[in-house]
Scaffold this active site. Structure first.
Site, PDB file in Angstrom:
ATOM      1  N   ARG A  12      50.496  27.478  29.662  1.00  0.00           N
ATOM      2  CA  ARG A  12      51.488  28.210  30.475  1.00  0.00           C
ATOM      3  C   ARG A  12      50.775  29.038  31.563  1.00  0.00           C
ATOM      4  O   ARG A  12      50.791  28.682  32.736  1.00  0.00           O
ATOM      5  CB  ARG A  12      52.345  29.113  29.560  1.00  0.00           C
ATOM      6  N   ASP A  13      50.107  30.095  31.161  1.00  0.00           N
ATOM      7  CA  ASP A  13      49.484  31.012  32.128  1.00  0.00           C
ATOM      8  C   ASP A  13      48.451  30.294  32.996  1.00  0.00           C
ATOM      9  O   ASP A  13      48.339  30.535  34.195  1.00  0.00           O
ATOM     10  CB  ASP A  13      48.826  32.160  31.345  1.00  0.00           C
ATOM     11  N   HIS A 203      45.581  40.848  26.241  1.00  0.00           N
ATOM     12  CA  HIS A 203      45.412  39.741  27.201  1.00  0.00           C
ATOM     13  C   HIS A 203      44.498  40.253  28.318  1.00  0.00           C
ATOM     14  O   HIS A 203      44.921  41.067  29.140  1.00  0.00           O
ATOM     15  CB  HIS A 203      46.807  39.372  27.722  1.00  0.00           C
ATOM     16  N   HIS A 205      41.610  39.653  31.499  1.00  0.00           N
ATOM     17  CA  HIS A 205      41.115  38.753  32.536  1.00  0.00           C
ATOM     18  C   HIS A 205      39.663  39.071  32.824  1.00  0.00           C
ATOM     19  O   HIS A 205      39.221  40.216  32.675  1.00  0.00           O
ATOM     20  CB  HIS A 205      41.943  38.907  33.824  1.00  0.00           C
ATOM     21  N   CYS A 236      46.975  34.912  38.300  1.00  0.00           N
ATOM     22  CA  CYS A 236      48.387  35.231  38.484  1.00  0.00           C
ATOM     23  C   CYS A 236      48.704  35.020  39.951  1.00  0.00           C
ATOM     24  O   CYS A 236      48.058  35.599  40.809  1.00  0.00           O
ATOM     25  CB  CYS A 236      48.680  36.667  38.068  1.00  0.00           C
ATOM     26  N   ASN A 245      41.579  34.120  33.994  1.00  0.00           N
ATOM     27  CA  ASN A 245      41.954  34.387  32.618  1.00  0.00           C
ATOM     28  C   ASN A 245      40.695  34.269  31.766  1.00  0.00           C
ATOM     29  O   ASN A 245      39.829  33.446  32.040  1.00  0.00           O
ATOM     30  CB  ASN A 245      42.962  33.332  32.159  1.00  0.00           C
TER      31      ASN A 245
HETATM   32 MG    MG Z   1      46.716  35.904  32.418  1.00  0.00          MG
END
Ligand code: MG
Length: 281
Positions: A12-13, A203, A205, A236, A245
């Site tokens: 997804r991300d 989460h 980065h 993003c 990420n």
């Molecule tokens: Mg992310």
């Protein structure tokens, strides 16, 4: 040996934030490869407008293909309409994203924070009745590309509010990779003291190469669940400079070296990283 859970967000991300759009078969292939490596918690897609995020179109078809798997899948939803789609597709966990600054939230879902909270509260209530797990990302939890440093007091208050609505998990998300280990430590110390560690995950980065140090800082405060993204795909699209990420293979390798158990096979994970690179050029 202490267990750390890895939640893979690449499908997804990662995939929604790169230029190439993978078809459902390729997305499925990547997910299968990750599962073979031992990953059993994955964010696999989202129910958002295909116009806004074309890479996540056909998440319903992908979920059909994944129906027989035993992994835990979550899907990102931006609003009540997305929730209904998730429910119709028998999703067991939905992810909400709230940005901790007005500018970023507006950029992300074109709503004010108050409007977003109202809608999310309604979604959480529906999900409780439907027995669907809910998780919220508090995005730009440390710093925002538009508004600068984000007050940890405000992140604390948002967290408290969503826990009071019955959210199952709060993900503290450093969307632009600006958080430093001492900030991570301070924030989690307070959250864990007041609400317990099991409600949280993180989460990070790797934009400024601090993701692994931040993971270690969070583990030091009792956090045992982390997001990561195979091959470090994506960032993003709405956040300037938000590349990188945290790569799953880096996270898992560090965790194993530090003596934590993940249930993930590093060699097979490297194959998944190669596959991710191949599929996305
Ligand atoms: Mg992310």
């Amino acid at each position: 040996m202490k267990k750390i859970s890895v939640n893979e967000v690449g499908p997804r991300d990662g995939l929604q934030n790169i230029d190439i759009i993978l078809n459902v078969d390729k997305r499925f292939q990547l997910i299968q490869s990750l599962e073979k490596a031992g990953i059993n918690s994955l964010e696999v897609g989202s129910f958002v407008s295909p116009k806004a995020v074309p890479a996540m179109d056909n998440t319903d078809t992908l979920l059909e293909k994944l129906a027989n798997s035993k992994s835990d899948y979550s899907v990102l939803i931006p609003n009540t309409y997305g929730y209904k789609q998730a429910k119709d597709n028998k999703v067991k966990e939905v992810c909400l994203v709230l940005c901790a600054t007005e500018s970023m939230n507006k950029e992300n879902i074109n709503k004010s924070i108050d409007e977003t909270i109202l809608e999310f509260k309604e979604i959480i209530n529906m999900a409780k009745k439907d027995k669907i797990r809910t998780k919220i990302y508090i995005s730009v939890a440390f710093e925002c590309p538009y508004e600068g440093i984000v007050s940890s007091e405000y992140v604390y208050d948002l967290t408290k509010e969503f826990l009071s609505y019955g959210i199952n998990e709060v993900v503290i998300a450093d969307t632009i990779g600006a958080g430093k280990p001492d900030q991570v430590k301070k924030l989690f110390r307070r959250l864990v003291k007041d609400f317990g560690a099991s409600n949280f995950s993180a989460h990070f980065h790797d934009t400024r190469l601090l993701a692994l140090s931040n993971v270690k800082a969070a583990i030091g405060e009792g956090i045992t669940k982390f997001d990561s993204c195979i091959a470090g795909l994506g960032g993003c699209p709405f956040a300037p400079g938000a590349s990188g990420n945290l790569a799953t293979e880096d996270l898992v390798s560090m965790l194993h070296k530090e003596g934590y158990e993940t249930g993930i096979n590093e060699e097979m994970l490297r194959n998944s990283a190669k596959l991710a690179a191949q599929l996305t050029n």
